[in-house]
Scaffold this motif. Structure first.
Motif, PDB file in Angstrom:
ATOM      1  N   ASN A  26       0.827  -1.210   0.000  1.00 20.11           N
ATOM      2  CA  ASN A  26       0.000   0.000   0.000  1.00 20.11           C
ATOM      3  C   ASN A  26       0.857   1.254   0.000  1.00 20.11           C
ATOM      4  OD1 ASN A  26      -2.250  -1.627   0.050  1.00 20.11           O
ATOM      5  ND2 ASN A  26      -2.750  -1.239   2.178  1.00 20.11           N
ATOM      6  N   ARG A  80      -8.842   9.249  -4.046  1.00 20.17           N
ATOM      7  CA  ARG A  80      -9.772   8.310  -3.374  1.00 20.17           C
ATOM      8  C   ARG A  80      -9.060   7.032  -2.956  1.00 20.17           C
ATOM      9  NH1 ARG A  80     -12.932   9.452  -7.774  1.00 20.17           N
ATOM     10  NH2 ARG A  80     -12.852   7.288  -8.483  1.00 20.17           N
ATOM     11  N   VAL A  81      -8.233   6.495  -3.847  1.00 15.80           N
ATOM     12  CA  VAL A  81      -7.528   5.243  -3.540  1.00 15.80           C
ATOM     13  C   VAL A  81      -6.482   5.484  -2.455  1.00 15.80           C
ATOM     14  CG1 VAL A  81      -6.018   3.441  -4.480  1.00 15.80           C
ATOM     15  CG2 VAL A  81      -8.030   4.198  -5.773  1.00 15.80           C
ATOM     16  N   SER A  83      -6.646   7.623  -0.089  1.00 12.06           N
ATOM     17  CA  SER A  83      -7.416   7.711   1.160  1.00 12.06           C
ATOM     18  C   SER A  83      -7.849   6.330   1.627  1.00 12.06           C
ATOM     19  CB  SER A  83      -8.627   8.616   0.942  1.00 12.06           C
ATOM     20  OG  SER A  83      -9.393   8.691   2.108  1.00 12.06           O
ATOM     21  N   ARG A  84      -8.307   5.515   0.706  1.00  7.57           N
ATOM     22  CA  ARG A  84      -8.762   4.148   1.035  1.00  7.57           C
ATOM     23  C   ARG A  84      -7.619   3.296   1.583  1.00  7.57           C
ATOM     24  NH1 ARG A  84     -12.165   0.305  -3.079  1.00  7.57           N
ATOM     25  NH2 ARG A  84     -12.359  -1.472  -1.680  1.00  7.57           N
ATOM     26  N   LEU A  85      -6.415   3.549   1.102  1.00  5.22           N
ATOM     27  CA  LEU A  85      -5.250   2.775   1.544  1.00  5.22           C
ATOM     28  C   LEU A  85      -4.619   3.331   2.822  1.00  5.22           C
ATOM     29  CD1 LEU A  85      -3.522   2.124  -1.905  1.00  5.22           C
ATOM     30  CD2 LEU A  85      -4.942   0.540  -0.576  1.00  5.22           C
ATOM     31  N   SER A 147     -10.447   0.679  -6.647  1.00  2.52           N
ATOM     32  CA  SER A 147     -11.642   1.496  -6.515  1.00  2.52           C
ATOM     33  C   SER A 147     -12.904   0.679  -6.778  1.00  2.52           C
ATOM     34  CB  SER A 147     -11.584   2.687  -7.466  1.00  2.52           C
ATOM     35  OG  SER A 147     -12.724   3.487  -7.352  1.00  2.52           O
TER      36      SER A 147
END
Length: 149
Positions: A26, A80-81, A83-85, A147
């Motif tokens: 990540n 977005r990715v 943030s997700r990671l 995503s």
């Protein structure tokens, strides 16, 4: 009871290395996604610089605006990715932008003919060869897969 402890220890041993590996993966992916922002900085820095040094030719402003319109969804996807990671480290995006801007300015400074450099750069921006999907297709694909999952 001892069997439960042994099973728990075995489970933890199998999970922790995988988690550590995921964290490293990540972190690497976040760094790669930051390159999207570096690409944006390259286009912004050089189109602005060339606009100013070539007599305020509006073609540079227009090319930068069109690049942004073609690439905004990729920049949003990267954010977005990331943030997700778990998010990037403080200052990581700024560092990517600074690096991208400094690399293109270094190339410009080394060019024997600055006007030729600017015109060639403009052609690349207008032609789409500096778009994120052309420059970083593998990273973009990974971001899209994350995503969608």
């Amino acid at each position: 009871m001892r069997r439960k402890v042994v099973l728990a220890a075995a489970f933890m041993a199998s999970v922790l290395p995988a988690q550590a590996q995921d964290d490293a993966t990540n972190t690497a992916l976040i760094g790669e996604l930051m390159a999207f922002h570096g690409s944006k900085a390259i286009v912004e820095a050089m189109t602005t610089h060339c606009y100013e040094t070539t007599g305020l030719d509006n073609a540079y402003k227009e090319a930068a605006a069109n690049w942004y319109l073609r690439n905004i969804s990729y920049l949003d996807l990267a954010d977005r990715v990331i943030s997700r990671l778990g998010g990037g480290s403080e200052g990581q995006q700024e560092a990517a932008e600074t690096y991208g801007g400094s690399q293109i300015m270094s190339a410009y400074n080394q060019a024997p003919d600055k006007n030729v450099f600017c015109r060639a750069f403009l052609e690349q921006v207008e032609g789409g060869s500096l778009d994120i999907d052309k420059q970083l297709p593998e990273i973009l694909k990974r971001a899209q897969e994350i995503s969608a999952s």
